[in-house]
Design a protein around this motif. Structure first.
Motif, mmCIF file in Angstrom:
data_model
loop_
_atom_site.group_PDB
_atom_site.id
_atom_site.type_symbol
_atom_site.label_atom_id
_atom_site.label_comp_id
_atom_site.label_asym_id
_atom_site.label_seq_id
_atom_site.Cartn_x
_atom_site.Cartn_y
_atom_site.Cartn_z
ATOM 1 N N ASP A 144 -42.294 -11.168 4.449
ATOM 2 C CA ASP A 144 -43.259 -9.696 3.820
ATOM 3 C C ASP A 144 -45.189 -10.346 3.335
ATOM 4 O O ASP A 144 -45.193 -11.165 3.845
ATOM 5 C CB ASP A 144 -42.419 -10.175 2.764
ATOM 6 N N ARG A 145 -45.286 -9.189 3.281
ATOM 7 C CA ARG A 145 -46.987 -10.064 2.815
ATOM 8 C C ARG A 145 -46.592 -9.321 0.764
ATOM 9 O O ARG A 145 -44.886 -9.151 0.222
ATOM 10 C CB ARG A 145 -47.542 -7.365 3.963
ATOM 11 N N VAL A 146 -47.972 -9.607 0.796
ATOM 12 C CA VAL A 146 -48.127 -9.338 -0.237
ATOM 13 C C VAL A 146 -47.982 -7.403 -1.131
ATOM 14 O O VAL A 146 -49.541 -7.800 -0.630
ATOM 15 C CB VAL A 146 -49.793 -9.764 -1.371
ATOM 16 N N THR A 147 -47.785 -6.466 -1.654
ATOM 17 C CA THR A 147 -47.991 -6.006 -1.851
ATOM 18 C C THR A 147 -49.439 -5.436 -2.399
ATOM 19 O O THR A 147 -49.812 -6.184 -3.462
ATOM 20 C CB THR A 147 -47.037 -5.166 -2.178
ATOM 21 N N GLU A 148 -49.568 -3.980 -2.699
ATOM 22 C CA GLU A 148 -50.465 -3.654 -3.464
ATOM 23 C C GLU A 148 -50.179 -3.896 -5.254
ATOM 24 O O GLU A 148 -50.965 -4.073 -5.599
ATOM 25 C CB GLU A 148 -51.709 -2.554 -3.402
ATOM 26 N N GLN A 149 -49.059 -3.120 -5.189
ATOM 27 C CA GLN A 149 -48.161 -3.520 -6.061
ATOM 28 C C GLN A 149 -49.250 -4.866 -7.423
ATOM 29 O O GLN A 149 -48.906 -5.055 -8.978
ATOM 30 C CB GLN A 149 -47.152 -2.572 -6.646
ATOM 31 N N ALA A 150 -49.084 -5.580 -6.414
ATOM 32 C CA ALA A 150 -48.720 -7.598 -7.368
ATOM 33 C C ALA A 150 -50.491 -7.700 -7.507
ATOM 34 O O ALA A 150 -50.331 -8.794 -8.054
ATOM 35 C CB ALA A 150 -48.030 -8.937 -6.036
ATOM 36 N N ILE A 151 -50.700 -6.180 -6.956
ATOM 37 C CA ILE A 151 -52.293 -7.000 -7.434
ATOM 38 C C ILE A 151 -53.108 -6.303 -8.355
ATOM 39 O O ILE A 151 -53.357 -4.787 -7.894
ATOM 40 C CB ILE A 151 -53.036 -6.833 -5.658
#
Length: 262
Positions: free
Chosen positions: A38-45
């Motif tokens: 799974d990727r690191v999501t934009e919402q996590a940044i």
């Protein structure tokens, strides 16, 4: 008719029973255990300014924990004659450096979570555009959930004075762990001048970029450079259990940040 139907039914039933061991064998061989991260999501940044980013690293569960290895930052430095402050948006990329806008557009299909573009060769894509790994952060990034602050304002971290031996380079902070960000030599492929620190020094502006020197830097696309910016992406990396080759998540664009003077 009934006899024919019954015989057809028996043949189908036999075919199904015969296929069951084969399906079980394929399952036991791990063909259904596709190596996926799974990727690191934009919402996590969160990127509130041009000098700070906050990244919430995810927690992975089985089977991803079986082959997850680390989180990686990829970067490229762009020199510019333009001073841009505040949160830097894609609309400003071409003003900063035309190559920044071109690279961002080229990498966009790989970062788009709805895209069908394969990321199996994402490391090669980054290398082709002279993006390299930020060095000296593996110990800080860890292999579990947590929040990492990337700080390009070298004087403060979350409002608190940062005490590091001079020169203080941009840093990453996770809990009580602080690591200075270091530029890459491409594992010995080229030299760094004036140093491996992420600083906007006069020497950085005056050093000609070539295949053997400062390959991680893009020269200014307009006037004489007086400012430097870094473009950052984050990728989750793992290792294939079968052939030990690296595997990657879809990368996530973090942002573009101003490099501080020494």
């Amino acid at each position: 008719m009934r006899t024919i139907f019954f015989g057809s039914f028996r043949r189908r039933r036999f075919s199904f029973i015969a296929a069951v061991p084969l399906l079980l064998l394929l399952s036991m061989c791990g063909l259904d255990d596709y190596t996926f991260l799974d990727r690191v999501t934009e919402q996590a940044i969160s990127v509130p300014t041009d000098v700070h980013a906050e990244i919430a690293l995810p927690a992975y569960t089985v089977p991803q924990t079986n082959y997850f290895t680390r989180f990686v930052f990829y970067y490229r430095i762009y020199l510019s004659d333009t001073n841009t402050t505040g949160r830097i948006q894609p609309a400003s990329f071409s003003t900063i450096n035309s190559a920044l806008a071109a690279d961002y557009a080229a990498l966009l299909p790989y970062t788009d979570p709805s895209s069908t573009v394969s990321v199996t060769n994402i490391a090669a894509q980054f290398s082709y555009r002279n993006y390299y790994e930020v060095m000296e952060i593996d110990g800080l990034m860890g292999n579990g959930p947590g929040t990492v602050n990337v700080e390009f304002d070298t004087g403060y971290i979350a409002g608190l004075s940062l005490s590091l031996p001079p020169p203080v380079a941009p840093v990453a902070v996770r809990g009580t762990i602080t690591a200075q960000l270091r530029r890459s030599t491409g594992y010995g492929a080229f030299q760094l001048r004036p140093s491996d620190l992420f600083l906007a020094t006069p020497e950085l502006f005056s050093t000609p970029v070539s295949i053997t020197v400062n390959r991680d830097v893009q020269a200014s696309s307009s006037g004489a450079p007086a400012y430097a910016y870094v473009s950052l992406y984050i990728v989750t990396q793992g290792q294939n259990d079968t052939d030990l080759s690296p595997v990657y998540s879809r990368p996530t664009f973090i942002g573009v940040f101003s490099l501080p003077p020494p």
